[in-house]
Design a protein around this motif. Structure first.
Motif, PDB file in Angstrom:
ATOM      1  N   THR A  91       4.194   5.760  -5.674  1.00 11.43           N
ATOM      2  CA  THR A  91       4.356   5.755  -7.132  1.00 11.43           C
ATOM      3  C   THR A  91       3.778   7.002  -7.787  1.00 11.43           C
ATOM      4  O   THR A  91       4.180   7.369  -8.894  1.00 11.43           O
ATOM      5  CB  THR A  91       3.740   4.479  -7.738  1.00 11.43           C
ATOM      6  N   ASP A  98      -7.243   0.798 -11.024  1.00  8.73           N
ATOM      7  CA  ASP A  98      -7.280   2.022 -10.219  1.00  8.73           C
ATOM      8  C   ASP A  98      -7.591   3.241 -11.094  1.00  8.73           C
ATOM      9  O   ASP A  98      -7.352   3.238 -12.311  1.00  8.73           O
ATOM     10  CB  ASP A  98      -5.923   2.213  -9.529  1.00  8.73           C
ATOM     11  N   VAL A 157      -0.769   4.528 -10.894  1.00 11.22           N
ATOM     12  CA  VAL A 157      -0.948   3.238 -10.221  1.00 11.22           C
ATOM     13  C   VAL A 157      -1.189   2.136 -11.246  1.00 11.22           C
ATOM     14  O   VAL A 157      -0.634   1.033 -11.138  1.00 11.22           O
ATOM     15  CB  VAL A 157      -2.106   3.316  -9.209  1.00 11.22           C
ATOM     16  N   ARG A 158      -2.000   2.419 -12.262  1.00 10.04           N
ATOM     17  CA  ARG A 158      -2.229   1.410 -13.309  1.00 10.04           C
ATOM     18  C   ARG A 158      -0.928   1.064 -14.019  1.00 10.04           C
ATOM     19  O   ARG A 158      -0.656  -0.106 -14.314  1.00 10.04           O
ATOM     20  CB  ARG A 158      -3.278   1.906 -14.318  1.00 10.04           C
ATOM     21  N   ALA A 208       1.200  -1.316 -12.069  1.00  9.37           N
ATOM     22  CA  ALA A 208       0.753  -2.704 -12.159  1.00  9.37           C
ATOM     23  C   ALA A 208       1.457  -3.438 -13.291  1.00  9.37           C
ATOM     24  O   ALA A 208       1.849  -4.603 -13.151  1.00  9.37           O
ATOM     25  CB  ALA A 208      -0.759  -2.752 -12.361  1.00  9.37           C
ATOM     26  N   MET A 260      -1.477  -6.300  -7.333  1.00 11.45           N
ATOM     27  CA  MET A 260      -1.217  -5.457  -8.496  1.00 11.45           C
ATOM     28  C   MET A 260      -2.359  -5.522  -9.507  1.00 11.45           C
ATOM     29  O   MET A 260      -2.588  -4.569 -10.248  1.00 11.45           O
ATOM     30  CB  MET A 260       0.127  -5.846  -9.122  1.00 11.45           C
ATOM     31  N   LYS A 270       2.073   1.821  -3.502  1.00 12.97           N
ATOM     32  CA  LYS A 270       0.996   2.416  -4.301  1.00 12.97           C
ATOM     33  C   LYS A 270       0.957   3.925  -4.094  1.00 12.97           C
ATOM     34  O   LYS A 270       0.791   4.699  -5.047  1.00 12.97           O
ATOM     35  CB  LYS A 270      -0.334   1.776  -3.920  1.00 12.97           C
ATOM     36  N   TYR A 271       1.101   4.364  -2.857  1.00 10.32           N
ATOM     37  CA  TYR A 271       1.096   5.799  -2.563  1.00 10.32           C
ATOM     38  C   TYR A 271       2.315   6.499  -3.179  1.00 10.32           C
ATOM     39  O   TYR A 271       2.185   7.525  -3.850  1.00 10.32           O
ATOM     40  CB  TYR A 271       1.085   6.008  -1.055  1.00 10.32           C
ATOM     41  N   ASP A 326       0.823  -1.201   0.000  1.00  9.13           N
ATOM     42  CA  ASP A 326       0.000   0.000   0.000  1.00  9.13           C
ATOM     43  C   ASP A 326       0.864   1.260   0.000  1.00  9.13           C
ATOM     44  O   ASP A 326       0.524   2.249  -0.651  1.00  9.13           O
ATOM     45  CB  ASP A 326      -0.929  -0.003   1.213  1.00  9.13           C
ATOM     46  N   THR A 386      -5.446  -5.480  -8.694  1.00 10.91           N
ATOM     47  CA  THR A 386      -6.387  -4.434  -8.250  1.00 10.91           C
ATOM     48  C   THR A 386      -5.869  -3.059  -8.645  1.00 10.91           C
ATOM     49  O   THR A 386      -6.660  -2.167  -8.961  1.00 10.91           O
ATOM     50  CB  THR A 386      -6.614  -4.488  -6.732  1.00 10.91           C
ATOM     51  N   TRP A 387      -4.551  -2.885  -8.652  1.00  9.11           N
ATOM     52  CA  TRP A 387      -3.971  -1.603  -9.093  1.00  9.11           C
ATOM     53  C   TRP A 387      -4.285  -1.347 -10.564  1.00  9.11           C
ATOM     54  O   TRP A 387      -4.453  -0.198 -10.970  1.00  9.11           O
ATOM     55  CB  TRP A 387      -2.463  -1.609  -8.895  1.00  9.11           C
ATOM     56  N   SER A 388      -4.333  -2.380 -11.364  1.00  6.15           N
ATOM     57  CA  SER A 388      -4.579  -2.209 -12.805  1.00  6.15           C
ATOM     58  C   SER A 388      -5.980  -1.697 -13.083  1.00  6.15           C
ATOM     59  O   SER A 388      -6.291  -1.315 -14.214  1.00  6.15           O
ATOM     60  CB  SER A 388      -4.345  -3.533 -13.545  1.00  6.15           C
TER      61      SER A 388
END
Length: 368
Positions: free
Chosen positions: A115, A145, A150-151, A154, A139, A112-113, A109, A141-143
């Motif tokens: 990036t 976002d 974030v995408r 991923a 990752m 994610k922040y 997490d 789930t990031w794709s």
């Protein structure tokens, strides 16, 4: 990358940068020992490379931030908006990658922040190497976002052959592990994301070309975003003349053309001079043809053997009875990535992957 470029990049982490970070951390966390941080960070700094300097800052942070990992990362989260250089922020995810592997989900997490300020693409690979299935599930789930940063993470983070990082053997062996991410992003509206997806797939073509071609064969190439990804994902296969890859971009047919007036000048070339190739291409077909035109240079190696490299020339639609003139000039000089040796350098003209003309020039390097 040239020596000059390396030197310039190193200065991203110069003494001024370290002092600025120390001042910001002291403002965020009054107990921060800025003096100790700088003593550790600046020792022998001039001799360190770019990535060594980045890691030095990570180590200096670890030595001076609270021992409690989550507390330290919370301080780094507050620091992130204060760093005014995207590459310099890579130190923040690097800290997570080096010292947060024991706290898997919380660290992911944090990546994610971080990036959004630069990129966590290098640091996330530590978690992919540790537990690829667990990391890829997050990752995926990031794709999906809302953030294109974030995408992109991923896809970019799980690139099998990401430059400046170690290879991800699990994904190299089994590209299906990351397929859900790639499928989610195949129509992405962000060019930033599409470039990453294409680069990921291009990495995979080095070891699993048919897997990539089979996957792209199922994609809706009428979608312009998907078509863009497909073209750039297959660029290495296209340069290699792979018929299936050429067919994806409409250049899979055998070219009905003639090449005339092919010339390489000068025929005797000294290192540092420019080689010019030129020729005329004429259609022999009653229909229009989509053509990919490249040239292949056979570089002489120190052993006397040769190694070929393909360079892009032109992509065009050649109409019936049409004739076009093509010319390209290239400087023959040494780079950090290529050293030239004297001898006969063969050059071929490739049209839709087929060699239709060839010639050579003799190179002298001054120390023969």
């Amino acid at each position: 990358m040239t020596t000059t470029q390396n030197t310039a990049l190193k200065e991203i982490f110069d003494k001024r940068r370290f002092r600025s970070v120390a001042l910001d951390l002291a403002a965020i966390y009054p107990a921060f020992d800025a003096k100790r941080f700088l003593k550790i960070a600046l020792a022998g700094l001039d001799e360190l490379s770019l990535m060594q300097r980045l890691r030095r800052m990570t180590e200096a942070l670890h030595a001076t931030l609270p021992e409690d990992y989550r507390q330290a990362v919370k301080i780094l989260r507050a620091l992130a908006p204060r760093i005014n250089h995207g590459f310099a922020t890579l130190v923040l995810p690097d800290y997570v990658g080096q010292y947060g592997r024991h706290d898997f989900d919380w660290s992911m997490d944090a990546l994610k922040y971080f990036t959004g300020f630069g990129s966590s693409e290098f640091a996330v690979r530590e978690f992919l190497r540790l537990d690829p299935v667990r990391a890829l599930a997050i990752m995926e789930t990031w794709s999906r976002d809302d953030s294109d940063a974030v995408r992109r993470l991923a896809s970019e983070g799980c690139r099998p052959r990401l430059p400046w990082s170690f290879r991800l053997d699990a994904i190299l062996d089994e590209p299906m592990l990351a397929v859900a991410i790639l499928e989610n992003l195949r129509t992405d509206a962000s060019l930033y994301v599409r470039k990453s997806v294409a680069n990921h797939l291009n990495d995979v073509t080095k070891s699993h070309p048919d897997w990539v071609l089979d996957r792209i064969a199922t994609w809706p190439l009428t979608n312009p975003h998907t078509a863009w990804i497909a073209r750039h994902a297959l660029r290495s296969l296209i340069k290699a003349g792979n018929p299936r890859a050429l067919a994806v971009i409409g250049a899979g047919a055998t070219p009905q053309v003639t090449i005339s007036k092919f010339a390489l000048t000068p025929r005797q070339l000294a290192l540092g001079e420019r080689m010019t190739l030129s020729f005329e291409l004429a259609s022999k077909s009653a229909a229009s043809q989509r053509l990919v035109i490249d040239y292949k240079m056979h570089y002489v190696k120190k052993s006397g053997a040769t190694a070929a490299k393909v360079f892009k020339l032109k992509e065009l639609t050649l109409e019936s009875a049409q004739r076009v003139s093509i010319e390209r000039s290239q400087s023959i000089r040494d780079f950090t990535t290529r050293v030239h040796y004297p001898g006969r350098h063969e050059v071929e003209i490739l049209v839709n992957g087929l060699s239709l003309a060839h010639g050579f020039f003799e190179l002298s390097c001054g120390d023969e």
